[in-house]
Structure formats: C-alpha cells, structure tokens
Design a protein around this motif. Structure first.
Motif, short mmCIF file in Angstrom:
data_model
loop_
_atom_site.label_atom_id
_atom_site.label_comp_id
_atom_site.label_asym_id
_atom_site.label_seq_id
_atom_site.Cartn_x
_atom_site.Cartn_y
_atom_site.Cartn_z
N ASN A 40 45.45 -37.61 -34.76
CA ASN A 40 45.37 -38.38 -33.58
C ASN A 40 46.41 -39.54 -33.58
O ASN A 40 45.99 -39.85 -34.71
N HIS A 43 37.55 -44.95 -34.42
CA HIS A 43 36.44 -44.65 -35.88
C HIS A 43 36.44 -44.05 -36.80
O HIS A 43 38.22 -43.21 -37.51
N ASP A 68 40.74 -37.88 -38.85
CA ASP A 68 41.63 -37.61 -37.48
C ASP A 68 42.09 -38.18 -37.18
O ASP A 68 42.73 -38.52 -36.39
N HIS A 69 41.87 -39.75 -37.04
CA HIS A 69 41.76 -40.76 -36.34
C HIS A 69 42.36 -42.25 -37.37
O HIS A 69 43.60 -42.44 -37.54
N ASP A 107 36.90 -40.89 -29.64
CA ASP A 107 35.74 -39.46 -29.78
C ASP A 107 33.81 -39.90 -29.56
O ASP A 107 33.73 -40.98 -29.37
N HIS A 164 43.03 -35.08 -27.02
CA HIS A 164 42.33 -34.50 -27.98
C HIS A 164 40.87 -33.74 -27.02
O HIS A 164 40.29 -33.58 -27.60
ZN ZN Z 1 38.59 -36.97 -33.48
#
Ligand code: ZN
Ligand code: ZN
Length: 453
Positions: free
Chosen positions: A15, A60, A64-65, A178, A420
C-alpha cells in the motif's frame, strides 16, 4: 488533487499513495506485500524518485503500510516522516523483524533483492520521525508560502493507527487508513470526525462480505472463550494462531480477563514470536500515550511461557494448555505452523482462528480442509491427520462494510477514492455508493495511473 496508487498489483499489499494537492506532494505509506517477493513486493517508489516530496505520512505500523518505508526515505533524504507517537514506539521494531525475515528468505529461497534495506537505515529513521498526536492540527508551508493542514484521527485497528484530514484552500480530504469502529478490550474504536469533506479516500477491506445478522464483537469473544473452556475441560489444548501486532495482545487480554472471572480454568499459557516482544512496547505506549490499554503485567499474571526450548515439530507438547502463537496465517516456519503439526492429530484439541487467513496460506488451507484428511506440512515434510476441532471467530481489525458505508455517506463527499481492497470489495462499495448518491464521483484507481479528483 491528483492521487496515484503506487501499489503495482492492486488490492491489498504494497500500500502506497502519492498525493498531489496544490503545490504539496505527499507520500502516504510505503508497504510491503506478503504475497510477492523481492522488489515485486514493494510499491513503485521509483516512479516518484524525482518528485520533491513535502511529507511522508505513515498511517500505522502493519507491514503492508510500513514495510518499504526505509526505501522511500532513502530516495527522499530530508523529508520528514510523520506518524503518531504510538507508531513511533513500534515502527523500527517491526522493520527489524521484517529485515530478519528477508535475510532468511534470501538464504532459504534465494531471493536476491533481500534485504531491501540495511539495518543502519532503520536506525537512521529515528532522526526523521516527526511525531504528531491525533486531534492536533498541524500547518505545513510550501516554499512559496502556501499552507496545508494535516490532522491525524484515532483509527482503532491497532495501537497508533490513524486516519487523517488534509485541508488546503478550503478543500478537505479525509483518508480513513485501516479503520475499526468497534472497541476492543485493549483499544478503543475509531474517533473520526463526521463533518462534510470534499473527497474521501476509503479503505474497502471487508467489502466482499457482510457480517451475519446479530453479530457483535462481544458475542464473538464470548463464543471464543466458551470454545476454549470446553476444550480445556475435555482435556484438550487450544492453538490460537495470532498476528503479532495488536491481535496477540488482545488475545492475552481476553484470556487474562476470562481467567480472572473464572470463565476459563487456569492452565499453562505458551506464547512465541514477535508478539511477545511487542507486549513490552505496548506497555511503553500505555504509559506514555494511553493509546492502548495493555500492561506487561498481564503476561506475568498469566505466567506466559515460551514454547519449550528447542521444540521440534512433532514433539509432544504439554497439555491441557493454551498456545498463543504467531503467525496468524500459520505461515511456514512460524511457531503456529510448527506447533500445529503436533496439535492437529488429537480430537480433543482446538485450533481457533481469530483473524483473516489468505486462502493460499497454510492457515487458509487448513480452514478449507475436511476432517479426517491428512494435512501436509510441506516445508517440514510432515503430515498430520485432521482430528482437532477447527473454528473461526470474527475478531477482525477492520470495520464492517455497512458501518464504513454509513460513515462514507455521513461525510457527504463529492468524490470517493476506493483503496485497500480486492476488486470484489471495491465493487461492492462502488455499487452501494452509486445507488445511494448517483451524483457522487467514485474512483477506483488503476495501479500506477494518476487520477484527478
Ligand atoms: Zn492494511
Ligand atoms: Zn492494517
């Protein structure tokens, strides 16, 4: 405003969004996909190599970030990296763990691009981090004196997670990141402002399926505790494969409360993996920022033990006991994968999944397999007969789609950008929004193609 989704494969994974707002250029997250390897697993940061960024934002600390952040920072020296104070406590620990995994993958699978950055680069992040607490608007100026305001908002999900608002010349853009609206035991739900915005950038993780009618998180926790109790009273052991960041501490907290209220018998609790270390970090966050309700003392009260030293797959494990082991998807070589070899063959035991498993991971395959089948642990060259009970409990860290849709409609945005989520998940949101607000502009960006909003 212009947004480019830098995640080359779409869906959820690496992401990263490149946002151009007036003269401001902002990179939001730089993640790493668990489904790809090497440079394929990270966003196409090379496409913005020459862009003079004003800010890099982290929503966060899930990988994946966060996973490719050191690469983004390398390409853009001197650009501040903004994150919440709670994220600052965890971010570098998460990256060091990811570095370990990459080194192992290089050795075991010959992934030559790994590791993607040096440990030194993780350390160097320290001086670049600009902590910004939720609900504190912060002005940023461009070289020619234009200003933009950034405000973080508590997003639930995991400690430190934030959505944010960007305001520029009376235009307001809201990014959910998220998000979870439900309260967890360790973390209150999101506190997002419900004011009109021009554009909403919306996560769509759970768009493909709704919750069953009558669902409540408390009820789900109650059912989990009951299943654990039945198993232990029947002489069996419980394996809880859990994600290290957030979920493991929530599970400890649930077990702690339930034992305290005598809803669970006091049995040995074993734990392993990164999540146990993160308990110390959560304790620190709780003391410093109150962004999480978790204390290290919980582990002491539960007398949490590490898996027996030198534990080998197939070796008998003590029981009845509770095993809280990462990874949540039972990825190969992780403690939950190795312990499952031993626990699956006994019909008295229970494997309780408390988070999402990708269908192709061992955890996902195990959920689909039929009772009495043999389950192959490929990398260990072992198999186990599926006798243990396998159950799923929905303690997801993401908002339910109906809640998120209601939130989106509350904000009355002129445009919604979908992010996302897998294609079916995005389609559901697009259909629902179009039906409810025919005039709304709905954008589902094709990876690497800028969209004007
Ligand atoms: Zn995520
Ligand atoms: Zn996340």
């Amino acid at each position: 405003m212009r947004i480019t989704d830098l995640n080359p494969h779409g869906g959820i994974g690496a992401n990263s969004l490149f946002v151009e707002l007036g003269p401001f250029k902002v990179l939001v997250d730089a993640g790493m996909s668990p489904k790809h390897e090497g440079n394929e697993a990270i966003p196409r940061l090379d496409l913005i190599d020459r862009e003079p960024l004003d800010l890099i934002l982290l929503t966060h600390c899930h990988l994946d970030h966060l996973g490719a952040m050191p690469v983004a920072l390398r390409n853009h020296p001197n650009v501040p990296l903004v994150m919440t104070p709670a994220s600052r406590v965890i971010a570098q620990r998460m990256l060091h763990n990811s570095h370990n995994v990459m080194v192992r993958q290089r050795e075991e699978n010959g992934v030559r691009d790994y590791p993607l950055y040096r440990r030194q680069e993780i350390e160097q992040m320290t001086g670049r981090i600009f902590p910004l607490a939720p609900d504190n608007p912060r002005f940023f100026s461009s070289l020619d004196g234009d200003t933009m305001t950034l405000t973080y908002h508590h997003a639930g999900h995991i400690p430190g997670a934030a959505g944010f608002t960007l305001e520029y010349h009376h235009r307001k853009i809201f990014f959910t990141g998220d998000v979870l609206f439900d309260d967890m035991q360790t973390l209150p739900g999101a506190t997002f402002p419900r004011e009109q915005v021009d554009t909403l950038v919306l996560e769509t993780t759970r768009g493909a399926s709704g919750r069953p009618p009558g669902y409540s998180r408390d009820k789900e926790v109650g059912q989990l505790v009951q299943a654990i109790r039945e198993t232990l009273e029947g002489g069996g052991s419980v394996l809880l494969p859990t994600f290290a960041l957030g979920r493991m501490q929530e599970v400890f907290s649930i077990i702690h409360r339930s034992m305290g209220q005598r809803q669970l018998p006091r049995v040995p609790v074993f734990a392993s993996g990164l999540g146990v270390d993160l308990c110390d970090y959560f304790d620190q966050i709780a003391r410093k920022t109150k962004a999480v309700d978790f204390r290290r003392q919980i582990l002491k009260d539960l007398k949490v033990q590490r898996l027996p030293h030198g534990y080998k797959p197939g070796q008998r494990l003590p029981g009845p006991a509770i095993y809280v082991l990462s990874s949540g998807m039972m990825v190969e070589h992780t403690p939950s994968y190795i312990a499952a070899v031993n626990l699956l063959g006994d019909a008295r035991n229970l494997v309780a999944f408390v988070g999402y498993c990708d269908p192709d991971t061992p955890g996902g395959l195990l959920q689909q397999a039929a009772e009495g089948e043999y389950f192959l642990f490929e990398v260990l060259d072992k198999r186990a007969m599926l006798a243990a009970r396998r159950m799923r409990f929905d303690l997801s860290g993401h908002a339910d789609r109906d809640e998120l849709l209601a939130f989106a409609l509350d904000l009355e945005p002129r445009a919604v950008v979908l992010t996302h989520g897998d294609p079916e998940a995005r389609d559901w949101f697009a259909d629902q929004l179009r039906t409810a607000r025919p005039k709304m502009q709905i954008l589902d960006p094709t990876p690497l193609e800028p969209v004007e909003v």
